[in-house]
Design an enzyme around this catalytic site. Structure first.
Site, PDB file in Angstrom:
ATOM      1  N   CYS A 170       0.812  -1.215   0.000  1.00 23.85           N
ATOM      2  CA  CYS A 170       0.000   0.000   0.000  1.00 23.85           C
ATOM      3  C   CYS A 170       0.845   1.263   0.000  1.00 23.85           C
ATOM      4  CB  CYS A 170      -0.985  -0.013   1.166  1.00 23.85           C
ATOM      5  SG  CYS A 170      -0.254   0.217   2.806  1.00 23.85           S
ATOM      6  N   ASP A 171       2.049   1.247   0.568  1.00 21.74           N
ATOM      7  CA  ASP A 171       2.924   2.424   0.560  1.00 21.74           C
ATOM      8  C   ASP A 171       3.174   2.912  -0.866  1.00 21.74           C
ATOM      9  OD1 ASP A 171       3.271   0.572   2.661  1.00 21.74           O
ATOM     10  OD2 ASP A 171       5.211   1.404   3.236  1.00 21.74           O
TER      11      ASP A 171
END
Length: 738
Positions: A170-171
């Site tokens: 997700c980063d």
């Protein structure tokens, strides 16, 4: 200072958008009145931003980089630093970002398809949008083209090093998609945004839990539980997503087909995140098990404050419900700033919830803090509307530049805000902005001149307030000097000049035509003192007059011309002062008719000099029979070699004289707002040819610098100043009036 009082629930269950999940356990329902001090005003927020950013650059300067300058950690910091550069009055921050790009050779990291390695592309694209230098994005654009060309068909399961090829965690949604989106905005190429859009949803389909409205960090966390039995949702991980969401939306043009889908995802997450804020104002490292990580955490919090404030500013979130959350979050962030500017409680690099202490800091936390502050400033400016917005859309730092605003237009738009006397106040610093009303020889104000400092890419926001303005130090001055053979002399806080009147014609040995220069090393006005002492050919500590004009055009005068002939007029016969400081001095000199190649010509020269400028504006109006008159503008040469600049394309002509003994060196120059084909040097002058129309203004800029004046000490510096001035007049500061 004013206080803002906001009463009401943090979020009311009844105000959740239809179709969004309801999380009663995490939603604050107690109603209370919260008093927020002026920590939320734009000046206070900017001061905090500059304090934190300055600490970070000091740390890097003194101790070096903790991570590679192309690393994702620093890429996130640059995003925040760029947002600060847009609102600060200090050019240091944009200059530092430029240096980062140069030091990186405008390259991304070595692992080419790893999103962390090209997060820095956001900075390059944003700088390119201002400076328009293709080298800033050439390397990143080639990489982006290869990303667009990839099939992107692999599964995002957390194995086989998938993160080196796809956005499998997700980063990455902060690192990769906005980099492509900013590049799309900078270049106008829609492919980059379209690819970012497509791959965003590939990642979202794999990692977003619609039931919880949150993202798993990566596939390996699906099914993992916290101590309290909830799913593991990392605060900063979801902060990365929220930050990436709004940066994607910022780069979607009006009418973009995929925009509504992003907005819907944004609102789902915004309501969920707001409900998970803890009592201390921050979001702890674990979103669903904050008690297991009881410390504050500022990196995730910074991204949430940034994203939620963006939503309010852009009309996606209701102000009444979200401002208490946002302001409580900002209070929490500011409370973690050390007295020296260090931001604490930043969780260290990781992939899951972890500890954070008051002494823990990291560059990405600073980036999030600055992004949050930038949106709070926008909110405060909307709540307290400004009358004037001055934008520097160029890659040149504008320090102490004058901005012209037609007074009649300002009066019509400002209405009752423009009551005499009035002050102009910088909305982001609270300081008065120096100004002058110009009358151009009449009785009614024609222009409001504001003296502003606007670094590259930045904006100045100003308000009109009733009250007596603070005195402005005189920085320009001029007068007729009958006691010295009809001179007309003028000066600013940089240099002084004079032109000659009729009386000088009676002294053949002293006769001169063109523009004379006095070299100054003081910002004080010296004309009256020097004429009174009559010793200005000797440097008594303020400067001196050693420039020789003679029967030449001197430091940038203009005259009609024929083949190898300049038709000089006699010296001026009439003078008129139109405005006389403190920020601009303007006057007009009129000459008697003379023969220019058999054509009777009369001319009026209107000259204005602004505070802080090395160059004057010259507007010449010729009267003659016919439509066109050939003219030349010249800079007198010396017998010994000097440095010359003849830039026809940009209309810049410059000369750096040979050293004049202990007196140093004078540079002279002219700038035209157009191409000037045919520039040349002969035995007497550097010359720029042109064509003047009958009773049409012939406009250019002329001036000088002195090597011992403390500002410009070399030919390179002088020529650089002239080239930058050329860009300034072609791309003036933009003013909008509310």
């Amino acid at each position: 200072m004013m206080k803002t009082i906001i009463a009401g629930s943090l979020l009311g269950l009844s105000l959740l958008p239809a179709g969004l999940p309801v999380y009663a356990a995490g939603l604050a329902t107690a109603r209370h009145a919260t008093v927020f001090e002026d920590v939320f005003t734009a000046p206070a927020v900017r001061a905090q931003m500059e304090k934190v950013a300055s600490w970070q650059w000091r740390y890097i300067t003194e101790r070096g980089w903790n991570h590679a300058p192309t690393d994702w950690t620093n890429g996130a910091m640059y995003a925040g630093m760029m947002s600060l550069a847009q609102v600060t009055g200090r050019s240091f921050f944009i200059d530092r970002l430029l240096q980062v790009g140069r030091d990186n050779e405008w390259n991304t990291g070595p692992d080419r398809f790893f999103a962390d390695e090209y997060c820095v592309g956001q900075l390059y694209a944003q700088l390119y949008s201002v400076y328009k230098d293709p080298v800033m994005i050439d390397r990143f654009r080639k990489l982006a083209d290869s990303i667009v060309a990839q099939p992107h068909t692999e599964s995002l399961e957390w194995k086989n090093g998938i993160h080196h090829r796809e956005w499998a965690w997700c980063d990455a949604l902060f690192m990769g998609p906005p980099a492509l989106a900013y590049l799309s905005t900078a270049t106008g190429d829609p492919r980059y945004l379209e690819t970012a859009d497509k791959l965003w949803w590939k990642t979202t389909d794999f990692l977003y839990n619609k039931q919880d409205s949150l993202y798993y960090r990566d596939g390996s966390y699906i099914g993992k539980k916290e101590k309290n039995g909830t799913n593991v949702y990392w605060s900063r991980g979801n902060g990365w997503v929220m930050g990436g969401l709004v940066r994607m939306l910022d780069n979607m043009p009006a009418g973009y087909a995929g925009k509504a889908r992003f907005q819907e995802l944004y609102k789902q997450m915004a309501y969920r995140i707001a409900a998970l804020q803890t009592a201390d104002g921050t979001w702890h490292a674990s979103l669903l098990d904050p008690a297991n990580y009881p410390a504050k955490e500022t990196s995730g919090t910074g991204f949430y404050v940034y994203a939620l404030m963006w939503g309010v500013n852009n009309g996606l979130l209701p102000e009444k419900e979200f401002m208490p959350v946002i302001q409580k979050g900002w209070q929490g962030l500011v409370g973690c700033v050390h007295p020296n500017g260090k931001l604490g409680f930043v969780q260290e690099i990781g992939a899951a919830p972890g500890k954070a202490t008051a002494d823990d800091t990291e560059v990405y936390g600073i980036g999030a803090f600055l992004l949050a502050g930038s949106e709070l400033i926008k909110y405060d400016l909307k709540k307290n509307p400004v009358a004037l917005t001055i934008s520097n859309n160029t890659g040149i730092n504008r320090e102490g530049d004058l901005v012209e605003i037609p007074y009649a237009l300002l009066a019509a738009k400002a209405g009752k805000s423009l009551q005499s006397p009035f002050k102009v106040v910088d909305a982001l610093s609270g300081q008065e902005v120096p100004y002058q009303l110009t009358y151009e020889g009449g009785k009614t104000a024609k222009q409001l001149l504001l003296q502003v400092t606007a670094p590259a890419a930045s904006h100045v926001y100003a308000r009109l307030e009733k009250g007596t303005p603070a005195p402005v130090k005189t920085a320009t001055y001029g007068r007729y000097v009958p006691e010295r053979k009809d001179d007309y002399a003028w000066e600013n806080d940089r240099m002084a000049y004079r032109m000659y009147g009729k009386a000088l014609e009676q002294v053949p040995k002293e006769m001169a035509y063109g523009i004379d220069v006095w070299a100054k090393r003081t910002t004080d006005m010296v004309i009256d003192t020097w004429y009174k002492l009559d010793n200005y050919h000797h440097d008594n500590g303020q400067g001196l007059d050693y420039f020789s004009v003679g029967l030449t055009l001197g430091a940038g005068d203009t005259a009609p011309a024929g083949k190898d002939t300049i038709y000089y007029p006699k010296n001026y016969r009439q003078w008129k002062s139109l405005d006389n400081g403190p920020l601009r001095t303007t006057f007009a000199l009129t000459y008697d008719s003379w023969q220019a190649g058999g054509i009777p010509v009369i001319v009026t020269k209107t000259i204005s000099l602004d505070a802080g400028s090395q160059l004057n504006k010259m507007s010449i109006q010729y009267h003659f029979k016919g439509n066109e008159l050939p003219v030349v503008t010249g800079l007198v040469k010396r017998k010994d070699p000097g440095a010359m600049l003849l830039d026809e394309k940009n209309g810049v002509m410059g000369y750096w004289e040979p050293v004049h003994g202990e007196d140093g060196t004078i540079g002279t120059g002219c700038v035209f707002a157009r191409e000037v084909p045919g520039m040349k040097a002969d035995n007497i002058h550097l010359l720029s040819p042109g064509t003047a129309g009958n009773q049409q203004p012939y406009v250019y800029y002329f001036g000088a610098a002195w090597s011992k004046g403390g500002r410009i000490a070399s030919a390179d510096a002088w020529f650089g100043y002239l080239e930058a001035f050329s860009q300034k007049i072609k791309q003036p500061l933009q003013v909008s009036i509310q």
